[in-house]
Design an enzyme around this catalytic site. Structure first.
Site, PDB file in Angstrom:
ATOM      1  N   ARG A   1       0.831  -1.219   0.000  1.00 24.67           N
ATOM      2  CA  ARG A   1       0.000   0.000   0.000  1.00 24.67           C
ATOM      3  C   ARG A   1       0.860   1.262   0.000  1.00 24.67           C
ATOM      4  O   ARG A   1       0.517   2.267   0.613  1.00 24.67           O
ATOM      5  CB  ARG A   1      -0.936   0.055   1.216  1.00 24.67           C
ATOM      6  CG  ARG A   1      -1.909  -1.039   1.359  1.00 24.67           C
ATOM      7  CD  ARG A   1      -2.913  -1.126   0.238  1.00 24.67           C
ATOM      8  NE  ARG A   1      -3.610  -2.367   0.395  1.00 24.67           N
ATOM      9  CZ  ARG A   1      -3.161  -3.526  -0.073  1.00 24.67           C
ATOM     10  NH1 ARG A   1      -2.057  -3.578  -0.787  1.00 24.67           N
ATOM     11  NH2 ARG A   1      -3.817  -4.636   0.137  1.00 24.67           N
TER      12      ARG A   1
ATOM     13  N   SER B   1     -10.514  -0.975   4.488  1.00 20.92           N
ATOM     14  CA  SER B   1      -9.655  -1.286   5.650  1.00 20.92           C
ATOM     15  C   SER B   1      -9.149   0.009   6.252  1.00 20.92           C
ATOM     16  O   SER B   1      -8.494   0.793   5.566  1.00 20.92           O
ATOM     17  CB  SER B   1      -8.465  -2.129   5.222  1.00 20.92           C
ATOM     18  OG  SER B   1      -8.918  -3.294   4.598  1.00 20.92           O
TER      19      SER B   1
ATOM     20  N   GLU C   1      -4.563   3.088   7.409  1.00 20.13           N
ATOM     21  CA  GLU C   1      -4.320   3.003   5.963  1.00 20.13           C
ATOM     22  C   GLU C   1      -5.059   4.162   5.286  1.00 20.13           C
ATOM     23  O   GLU C   1      -4.635   4.692   4.273  1.00 20.13           O
ATOM     24  CB  GLU C   1      -4.827   1.655   5.441  1.00 20.13           C
ATOM     25  CG  GLU C   1      -4.592   1.482   3.959  1.00 20.13           C
ATOM     26  CD  GLU C   1      -5.084   0.143   3.425  1.00 20.13           C
ATOM     27  OE1 GLU C   1      -5.020  -0.857   4.146  1.00 20.13           O
ATOM     28  OE2 GLU C   1      -5.547   0.125   2.277  1.00 20.13           O
TER      29      GLU C   1
HETATM   30  C1  LIG Z   1     -15.531  -0.892   0.635  1.00 19.94           C
HETATM   31  C2  LIG Z   1     -14.095  -0.605   0.292  1.00 19.94           C
HETATM   32  C3  LIG Z   1     -13.235  -1.659   0.017  1.00 19.94           C
HETATM   33  C4  LIG Z   1     -11.890  -1.430  -0.308  1.00 19.94           C
HETATM   34  N1  LIG Z   1     -11.083  -2.498  -0.570  1.00 19.94           N
HETATM   35  C5  LIG Z   1      -9.779  -2.293  -0.880  1.00 19.94           C
HETATM   36  C6  LIG Z   1      -8.915  -3.405  -1.180  1.00 19.94           C
HETATM   37  O1  LIG Z   1      -9.334  -4.557  -1.215  1.00 19.94           O
HETATM   38  N2  LIG Z   1      -7.624  -3.142  -1.457  1.00 19.94           N
HETATM   39  C7  LIG Z   1      -7.110  -1.860  -1.470  1.00 19.94           C
HETATM   40  O2  LIG Z   1      -5.914  -1.696  -1.730  1.00 19.94           O
HETATM   41  N3  LIG Z   1      -7.909  -0.798  -1.188  1.00 19.94           N
HETATM   42  C8  LIG Z   1      -9.221  -0.979  -0.905  1.00 19.94           C
HETATM   43  N4  LIG Z   1     -10.025   0.094  -0.610  1.00 19.94           N
HETATM   44  C9  LIG Z   1      -9.453   1.467  -0.603  1.00 19.94           C
HETATM   45  C10 LIG Z   1      -9.645   2.239  -1.924  1.00 19.94           C
HETATM   46  O3  LIG Z   1     -10.566   1.596  -2.752  1.00 19.94           O
HETATM   47  C11 LIG Z   1      -8.325   2.401  -2.666  1.00 19.94           C
HETATM   48  O4  LIG Z   1      -7.349   3.016  -1.852  1.00 19.94           O
HETATM   49  C12 LIG Z   1      -8.490   3.219  -3.958  1.00 19.94           C
HETATM   50  O5  LIG Z   1      -7.323   3.153  -4.749  1.00 19.94           O
HETATM   51  C13 LIG Z   1      -8.843   4.674  -3.713  1.00 19.94           C
HETATM   52  O6  LIG Z   1      -9.189   5.234  -4.973  1.00 19.94           O
HETATM   53  P1  LIG Z   1      -9.927   6.627  -5.092  1.00 19.94           P
HETATM   54  O7  LIG Z   1     -10.055   6.913  -6.540  1.00 19.94           O
HETATM   55  O8  LIG Z   1     -11.159   6.610  -4.310  1.00 19.94           O
HETATM   56  O9  LIG Z   1      -8.826   7.604  -4.469  1.00 19.94           O
HETATM   57  P2  LIG Z   1      -8.979   8.677  -3.301  1.00 19.94           P
HETATM   58  O10 LIG Z   1      -9.357   7.985  -2.043  1.00 19.94           O
HETATM   59  O11 LIG Z   1      -9.807   9.823  -3.729  1.00 19.94           O
HETATM   60  O12 LIG Z   1      -7.454   9.165  -3.184  1.00 19.94           O
HETATM   61  C14 LIG Z   1      -6.460   8.311  -2.698  1.00 19.94           C
HETATM   62  C15 LIG Z   1      -5.091   8.992  -2.893  1.00 19.94           C
HETATM   63  O13 LIG Z   1      -4.772   9.031  -4.273  1.00 19.94           O
HETATM   64  C16 LIG Z   1      -4.449  10.367  -4.655  1.00 19.94           C
HETATM   65  N5  LIG Z   1      -4.883  10.540  -6.048  1.00 19.94           N
HETATM   66  C17 LIG Z   1      -6.102  10.246  -6.572  1.00 19.94           C
HETATM   67  N6  LIG Z   1      -6.107  10.451  -7.901  1.00 19.94           N
HETATM   68  C18 LIG Z   1      -4.876  10.887  -8.221  1.00 19.94           C
HETATM   69  C19 LIG Z   1      -4.251  11.286  -9.448  1.00 19.94           C
HETATM   70  N7  LIG Z   1      -4.884  11.257 -10.628  1.00 19.94           N
HETATM   71  N8  LIG Z   1      -2.965  11.708  -9.387  1.00 19.94           N
HETATM   72  C20 LIG Z   1      -2.277  11.753  -8.220  1.00 19.94           C
HETATM   73  N9  LIG Z   1      -2.819  11.389  -7.039  1.00 19.94           N
HETATM   74  C21 LIG Z   1      -4.100  10.964  -7.050  1.00 19.94           C
HETATM   75  C22 LIG Z   1      -5.191  11.245  -3.672  1.00 19.94           C
HETATM   76  O14 LIG Z   1      -4.562  12.514  -3.559  1.00 19.94           O
HETATM   77  C23 LIG Z   1      -5.045  10.433  -2.406  1.00 19.94           C
HETATM   78  O15 LIG Z   1      -3.777  10.656  -1.832  1.00 19.94           O
HETATM   79  C24 LIG Z   1     -11.382  -0.103  -0.325  1.00 19.94           C
HETATM   80  C25 LIG Z   1     -12.260   0.961  -0.063  1.00 19.94           C
HETATM   81  C26 LIG Z   1     -13.596   0.727   0.224  1.00 19.94           C
HETATM   82  C27 LIG Z   1     -14.512   1.883   0.492  1.00 19.94           C
END
Ligand SMILES: Cc1cc2nc3c(=O)[nH]c(=O)nc-3n(C[C@H](O)[C@H](O)[C@H](O)COP(=O)(O)OP(=O)(O)OC[C@H]3O[C@@H](n4cnc5c(N)ncnc54)[C@H](O)[C@@H]3O)c2cc1C
Length: 331
Positions: A156, A228, A327
Site C-alpha cells: 500500500r 480497511s 491506511e
Molecule cells: C468498501 C471498500 C473496500 C476497499 N477495498 C480495498 C482493497 O481490497 N484493497 C485496497 O488496496 N484498497 C481498498 N479500498 C481502498 C480504496 O478503494 C483504494 O485506496 C483506492 O485506490 C482509492 O481510490 P480513489 O479513486 O477513491 O482515491 P482517493 O481515495 O480519492 O485518493 C487516494 C489517494 O490518491 C491520490 N490521487 C487520486 N487520484 C490521483 C491522481 N490522478 N494523481 C495523483 N494522485 C491521485 C489522492 O490525492 C489520495 O492521496 C477499499 C475501499 C472501500 C470503500
C-alpha cells in the site's frame, strides 16, 4: 461545494472550490497556483477521511479513456485514463479473457489512485501489472513518465504516496495483461469460493472474488466506509511469540511471515479486544470485518470516527503492545 457524496465515508464536508478536467489540454490550461490554496487532487474519495472542510481546491480527473496498445507475444498492453473507474478496467480485462487484474475485482476507486495506493487484494497488487505511469509535474508543468521500478511499489505504498506526494498528477497508467492461463488462487478463500472447480476464465475468478468481497465488506452505496481502516502491522518474531504464548495453546494466532517480520491481521487483534461491532456516536467497527470502520448511521461526524480510531489504537496497544497505523488518508 459539498463533498458528502464524493467521499465513500459519507463525511459531511465541503471545499472552497472544486475543479474537474477531462483532458490533458484542460489540465495544462489550468492555473493551479491561481486557485484557492491548498490544491488537493482526489479520486473517488474511497480511501479518505475528511476530518474537516477543505479550505482550498479539490481537483478531480475525468480522463477516462481505455486504449489497447498492442500485443507482445502473450501480453496485451492497455493504457487507461487516471479518472476511469478501476473496476471498469478490471471488468473489461476479464470480459476479454485477459489475466492479471481479476483478483482486484470490485475495489472502489479510480485508476490514478490505484497507481498511487498500489491497491491490493487476494495476493495481487496493482504494481504487479503496472508497466508505467504518466504524470503531470506540477512544479515543472511538464509530462513525466515513471517506469514500474521508479514507482517504488510496496505494501500500500509508492513513490507517489511518499516523496512524490502532491507534486505529480497521474494522467494515465499503462497495464500489462496476459492471454496466458495464469490464475492466482492461493489467497483469501478463492479456491473455496470456486467450490473446488478450476477456473477456466478470468471472469470465473472475478465472480469468486466478488462473492467473497460482497459477504465481507460494506457496499459503499449502502454503508459509508473507506475500506480497511488500518494497515496490518508487521512485528518481530519474538513479539509474535509473546502474543502467541499469551493467547494460550487453544488459540491459533493468524499470521504471515514476511521478509520484514511477522504480519498479524489487525482485524484479529481488534476482535480480541472485544471491539467488533463497537459503536461511538454514528461510527462503528464493522461487525463482519473489524478492520473496517463504518459510518453506521450515515450521520457520523469526523470527530466520532477519529475518537473510535483512537480507542482502537489504544486498546490494541494496551493488549498486544502493537501500534496500529491507519491506511485511510486523513484530510
Ligand atoms: C468498501 C471498500 C473496500 C476497499 N477495498 C480495498 C482493497 O481490497 N484493497 C485496497 O488496496 N484498497 C481498498 N479500498 C481502498 C480504496 O478503494 C483504494 O485506496 C483506492 O485506490 C482509492 O481510490 P480513489 O479513486 O477513491 O482515491 P482517493 O481515495 O480519492 O485518493 C487516494 C489517494 O490518491 C491520490 N490521487 C487520486 N487520484 C490521483 C491522481 N490522478 N494523481 C495523483 N494522485 C491521485 C489522492 O490525492 C489520495 O492521496 C477499499 C475501499 C472501500 C470503500
Amino acid at each position: 461545494m459539498d463533498l458528502t457524496r464524493r467521499n465513500t465515508f459519507g463525511m459531511k464536508v465541503s471545499c472552497a472550490c472544486y475543479v474537474e478536467y477531462d483532458s490533458l489540454e484542460d489540465l495544462f490550461s489550468l492555473d493551479l497556483d491561481g486557485l484557492p490554496q491548498p490544491v488537493f487532487h482526489m479520486g473517488a474519495g474511497s480511501n479518505l477521511l475528511f476530518t474537516r472542510d477543505w479550505p482550498g481546491t479539490v481537483l478531480h480527473s475525468c480522463i477516462k479513456f481505455l486504449r489497447p496498445m498492442g500485443l507482445e507475444e502473450d501480453e496485451v498492453l492497455v493504457e487507461v485514463g487516471a479518472g476511469a473507474v478501476f473496476d471498469s478496467f478490471v471488468e473489461w480485462a476479464c470480459s476479454r479473457g485477459l489475466w492479471g487484474a481479476e483478483n482486484l475485482s470490485l475495489i472502489p476507486g479510480e485508476v490514478g489512485a490505484a497507481a498511487v495506493q498500489n491497491i491490493g487484494a487476494y495476493g495481487v497488487e496493482a504494481g504487479d501489472i503496472i508497466v508505467r505511469v504518466n504524470c503531470f509535474d506540477r512544479e515543472t508543468r511538464e509530462m513525466v513518465t515513471f517506469e514500474n521500478a521508479d514507482c517504488r511499489y510496496g505494501y500500500r505504498s509508492s513513490f507517489f504516496k511518499e516523496e512524490g506526494k502532491g507534486r505529480y498528477i497521474i494522467t494515465s497508467v499503462l497495464f500489462r495483461l496476459s492471454r496466458k492461463y495464469s490464475p492466482k488462487l492461493e489467497y483469501g478463500g478463492i479456491r473455496a469460493a470456486l467450490g473446488g472447480r478450476q477456473p477456466m476464465l478470468p471472469d470465473d475468478v472475478r465472480r469468486a472474488v466478488s462473492e467473497i468481497r460482497r459477504a465481507k465488506l460494506p457496499d459503499p452505496s449502502e454503508t459509508g466506509s473507506a475500506g480497511s481502516f488500518f494497515k496490518n502491522p508487521v512485528i518481530s518474531r519474538e513479539h509474535f511469540e509473546r502474543i502467541e504464548a499469551e493467547a494460550g495453546p487453544d488459540v491459533r494466532v493468524p499470521h504471515f511471515d514476511t521478509p520484514e517480520g511477522v504480519k498479524v491481521p489487525a482485524a484479529w487483534m481488534i476482535e480480541r479486544c472485544g471491539l467488533k461491532g463497537a459503536q461511538l456516536g454514528g461510527a462503528a467497527v464493522y461487525d463482519k470485518q473489524p478492520l473496517v470502520i463504518v459510518n453506521l448511521t450515515g450521520q457520523a461526524a469526523p470527530e466520532e470516527v477519529l475518537a473510535l480510531e483512537q480507542r482502537i489504537i489504544a486498546a490494541v496497544k494496551e493488549r498486544f503492545g502493537v501500534e496500529l497505523h491507519p491506511e485511510v488518508e486523513h484530510i
